[in-house]
Design an enzyme around this catalytic site. Structure first.
Site, PDB file in Angstrom:
ATOM      1  N   ASP A  83       0.814  -1.209   0.000  1.00  0.00           N
ATOM      2  CA  ASP A  83       0.000   0.000   0.000  1.00  0.00           C
ATOM      3  C   ASP A  83       0.852   1.265   0.000  1.00  0.00           C
ATOM      4  O   ASP A  83       0.433   2.298  -0.540  1.00  0.00           O
ATOM      5  CB  ASP A  83      -0.939   0.000   1.215  1.00  0.00           C
ATOM      6  CG  ASP A  83      -2.159  -0.892   1.007  1.00  0.00           C
ATOM      7  OD1 ASP A  83      -2.385  -1.323  -0.148  1.00  0.00           O
ATOM      8  OD2 ASP A  83      -2.875  -1.166   1.981  1.00  0.00           O
ATOM      9  N   ASN A 158      -6.158   8.144   1.603  1.00  0.00           N
ATOM     10  CA  ASN A 158      -6.569   7.381   2.778  1.00  0.00           C
ATOM     11  C   ASN A 158      -7.068   8.268   3.906  1.00  0.00           C
ATOM     12  O   ASN A 158      -8.223   8.217   4.284  1.00  0.00           O
ATOM     13  CB  ASN A 158      -5.418   6.513   3.284  1.00  0.00           C
ATOM     14  CG  ASN A 158      -5.354   5.164   2.611  1.00  0.00           C
ATOM     15  OD1 ASN A 158      -6.252   4.776   1.883  1.00  0.00           O
ATOM     16  ND2 ASN A 158      -4.276   4.439   2.844  1.00  0.00           N
ATOM     17  N   GLU A 159      -6.152   9.064   4.485  1.00  0.00           N
ATOM     18  CA  GLU A 159      -6.541   9.856   5.635  1.00  0.00           C
ATOM     19  C   GLU A 159      -5.601  11.032   5.838  1.00  0.00           C
ATOM     20  O   GLU A 159      -4.458  11.039   5.366  1.00  0.00           O
ATOM     21  CB  GLU A 159      -6.572   9.003   6.916  1.00  0.00           C
ATOM     22  CG  GLU A 159      -5.233   8.680   7.518  1.00  0.00           C
ATOM     23  CD  GLU A 159      -4.531   7.536   6.859  1.00  0.00           C
ATOM     24  OE1 GLU A 159      -5.170   6.493   6.679  1.00  0.00           O
ATOM     25  OE2 GLU A 159      -3.338   7.658   6.514  1.00  0.00           O
ATOM     26  N   ARG A 169       3.265  15.669  25.261  1.00  0.00           N
ATOM     27  CA  ARG A 169       2.138  16.513  25.625  1.00  0.00           C
ATOM     28  C   ARG A 169       0.872  16.106  24.872  1.00  0.00           C
ATOM     29  O   ARG A 169       0.931  15.599  23.756  1.00  0.00           O
ATOM     30  CB  ARG A 169       2.463  17.982  25.329  1.00  0.00           C
ATOM     31  CG  ARG A 169       3.636  18.530  26.120  1.00  0.00           C
ATOM     32  CD  ARG A 169       3.784  20.017  25.866  1.00  0.00           C
ATOM     33  NE  ARG A 169       2.571  20.743  26.272  1.00  0.00           N
ATOM     34  CZ  ARG A 169       2.361  22.020  25.967  1.00  0.00           C
ATOM     35  NH1 ARG A 169       3.238  22.693  25.228  1.00  0.00           N
ATOM     36  NH2 ARG A 169       1.250  22.621  26.371  1.00  0.00           N
ATOM     37  N   THR A 199      -9.891   1.286   6.253  1.00  0.00           N
ATOM     38  CA  THR A 199      -9.211   0.053   6.676  1.00  0.00           C
ATOM     39  C   THR A 199      -7.736   0.298   6.983  1.00  0.00           C
ATOM     40  O   THR A 199      -6.983  -0.651   7.191  1.00  0.00           O
ATOM     41  CB  THR A 199      -9.326  -1.021   5.581  1.00  0.00           C
ATOM     42  OG1 THR A 199      -8.913  -0.464   4.328  1.00  0.00           O
ATOM     43  CG2 THR A 199     -10.739  -1.524   5.459  1.00  0.00           C
ATOM     44  N   TYR A 201      -5.210   3.624   8.828  1.00  0.00           N
ATOM     45  CA  TYR A 201      -4.950   4.234  10.130  1.00  0.00           C
ATOM     46  C   TYR A 201      -6.249   4.369  10.938  1.00  0.00           C
ATOM     47  O   TYR A 201      -6.294   4.113  12.144  1.00  0.00           O
ATOM     48  CB  TYR A 201      -4.294   5.596   9.894  1.00  0.00           C
ATOM     49  CG  TYR A 201      -3.627   6.243  11.082  1.00  0.00           C
ATOM     50  CD1 TYR A 201      -3.748   5.729  12.369  1.00  0.00           C
ATOM     51  CD2 TYR A 201      -2.874   7.405  10.911  1.00  0.00           C
ATOM     52  CE1 TYR A 201      -3.143   6.338  13.446  1.00  0.00           C
ATOM     53  CE2 TYR A 201      -2.253   8.018  11.982  1.00  0.00           C
ATOM     54  CZ  TYR A 201      -2.404   7.489  13.251  1.00  0.00           C
ATOM     55  OH  TYR A 201      -1.803   8.105  14.315  1.00  0.00           O
ATOM     56  N   ALA A 202      -7.326   4.795  10.276  1.00  0.00           N
ATOM     57  CA  ALA A 202      -8.593   5.003  10.975  1.00  0.00           C
ATOM     58  C   ALA A 202      -9.098   3.705  11.611  1.00  0.00           C
ATOM     59  O   ALA A 202      -9.652   3.713  12.712  1.00  0.00           O
ATOM     60  CB  ALA A 202      -9.633   5.573  10.019  1.00  0.00           C
ATOM     61  N   PHE A 203      -8.926   2.589  10.926  1.00  0.00           N
ATOM     62  CA  PHE A 203      -9.339   1.288  11.459  1.00  0.00           C
ATOM     63  C   PHE A 203      -8.547   0.961  12.720  1.00  0.00           C
ATOM     64  O   PHE A 203      -9.104   0.501  13.719  1.00  0.00           O
ATOM     65  CB  PHE A 203      -9.127   0.218  10.393  1.00  0.00           C
ATOM     66  CG  PHE A 203      -9.402  -1.185  10.860  1.00  0.00           C
ATOM     67  CD1 PHE A 203     -10.696  -1.649  10.970  1.00  0.00           C
ATOM     68  CD2 PHE A 203      -8.364  -2.039  11.181  1.00  0.00           C
ATOM     69  CE1 PHE A 203     -10.963  -2.938  11.405  1.00  0.00           C
ATOM     70  CE2 PHE A 203      -8.605  -3.331  11.611  1.00  0.00           C
ATOM     71  CZ  PHE A 203      -9.908  -3.792  11.721  1.00  0.00           C
ATOM     72  N   SER A 204      -7.234   1.223  12.694  1.00  0.00           N
ATOM     73  CA  SER A 204      -6.386   0.948  13.855  1.00  0.00           C
ATOM     74  C   SER A 204      -6.770   1.814  15.045  1.00  0.00           C
ATOM     75  O   SER A 204      -6.562   1.425  16.200  1.00  0.00           O
ATOM     76  CB  SER A 204      -4.917   1.186  13.498  1.00  0.00           C
ATOM     77  OG  SER A 204      -4.504   0.327  12.461  1.00  0.00           O
TER      78      SER A 204
END
Length: 350
Positions: A83, A158-159, A169, A199, A201-204
């Protein structure tokens, strides 16, 4: 959105395919070379990137710089890798009409169309123009300072991750949808994703899996210190805003993990649907659900059968769970010797 490929190529103009290759592995390079030879033999001009040309050593290939003009005039950008390689190729095809077609040689490869064992079928489809093109929603990102002036921007397939610049911080953020404040909290970051990126980064981070033909935007907080910090799914025409107070931690934008933009103190990030979609070529008839089953090794025989056959008996992407010859009748099978899925390889059965 699925679209049939419009018309046949202009017979007066040679067809061109750009190869983008993960050249760090010899098996990938060998597969790219044999694929290039097949395309050239079919009368298709093969184009390669200047920084990959020496490693690929493809006789007769056009060599171009890896810039915005690299995919100009090409029909397909064929990707050999995972990917990450696909996302790099998407940068090259972004402002052209070329469609991306991936051969997955990585670990998961949700974006890729085919696996290495089906390359011959894919090449034949390219030669015959027997493929369709999906248009995937992409993101446009504007970074604004405290006065509302746009000071930077990027895009993503993707994102987009608005993340803290200092790991020690918490990042304080204020979220707004379509210009209306929604909530605020401290977090590690906020993800704005497409269905294609659901499926990744958002999925993780705990976001939902969204079928790629759904038109929507996703907002997924990462490790938020708040009671209301659930993933959100909005209209594809919404504007997602992540504002960072001037007295908070410094932040930056990461687009597909490849492009970085610093966010000014007291600035904000506006994320909306991009004007241009990303075009992805498809050859096989598999559904997104089939790919989910195959990539994650999901059990499709039911929990009672899974006690005997074991989970992970995934379907091949050319089959569907509704095919009666794929999901065998337990009464007809010896529980000590599970029925094989037709065409399964050694890694697909116990």
């Amino acid at each position: 959105m699925n679209q049939p490929r419009p018309g046949a190529p202009d017979p007066q103009e040679p067809r061109r395919v750009l190869l983008t290759v993960h050249t760090g592995r010899s098996d990938i390079v060998d597969l790219a070379r044999t694929s290039a030879a097949r395309l050239i033999a079919a009368g298709i001009v093969v184009r390669v990137l200047a920084d990959e040309a020496e490693d690929l050593d493809i006789a007769g290939a056009e060599v171009v710089s890896a810039d915005a003009e690299a995919a100009g005039g090409t029909e397909i950008v064929m990707v050999f890798g995972g990917d990450g390689t696909f996302l790099r190729a998407a940068e090259l095809a972004r402002y052209t009409d070329a469609a991306l077609m991936g051969v997955n040689l990585g670990r998961v490869g949700f974006l890729a169309e085919t696996e290495p064992e089906a390359v011959e079928e894919t090449l034949l489809a390219i030669e015959r123009c027997e493929y369709s093109v999906e248009e995937r929603l992409a993101l446009q990102v504007d970074v604004l300072d405290g006065r509302g002036t746009v000071v930077g921007g990027t895009w993503a397939l993707n994102e987009v991750s608005v993340e803290k610049a200092q790991r020690s911080r918490v990042l304080d953020v204020v979220l707004a949808i379509d210009g209306r404040p929604l909530t605020s909290f401290g977090c590690d970051g906020v993800l704005c994703a497409t269905p294609t990126g659901s499926t990744a980064y958002a999925f993780s981070a705990g976001g939902p899996v969204v079928w790629p033909d759904v038109e929507a935007l996703l907002l997924v907080p990462s490790n938020a210190h708040a009671l209301f910090a659930r993933p959100l799914v909005t209209s594809p025409d919404s504007v997602l805003t992540v504002a960072v107070p001037a007295d908070g931690n410094r932040s930056r934008v990461s687009a597909d993990g490849r492009r970085m933009v610093e966010v000014p103190d007291g600035g904000r990030v506006d994320v909306r649907r991009a004007d241009r979609p990303v075009r992805i070529a498809r050859v096989h008839v598999s559904t997104f659900g089939d790919r989910l089953v195959a990539k994650f090794g999901l059990p499709v025989r039911g929990f009672r059968d899974a006690r005997h056959a074991g989970p992970g008996h995934e379907l091949f992407t050319s089959r569907t769970v509704l095919d009666h010859d794929v999901v065998a009748n337990p009464a007809d099978a010896d529980v000590t010797a599970p029925t094989e899925v037709p065409g399964a390889g050694p890694h697909d059965r116990d």
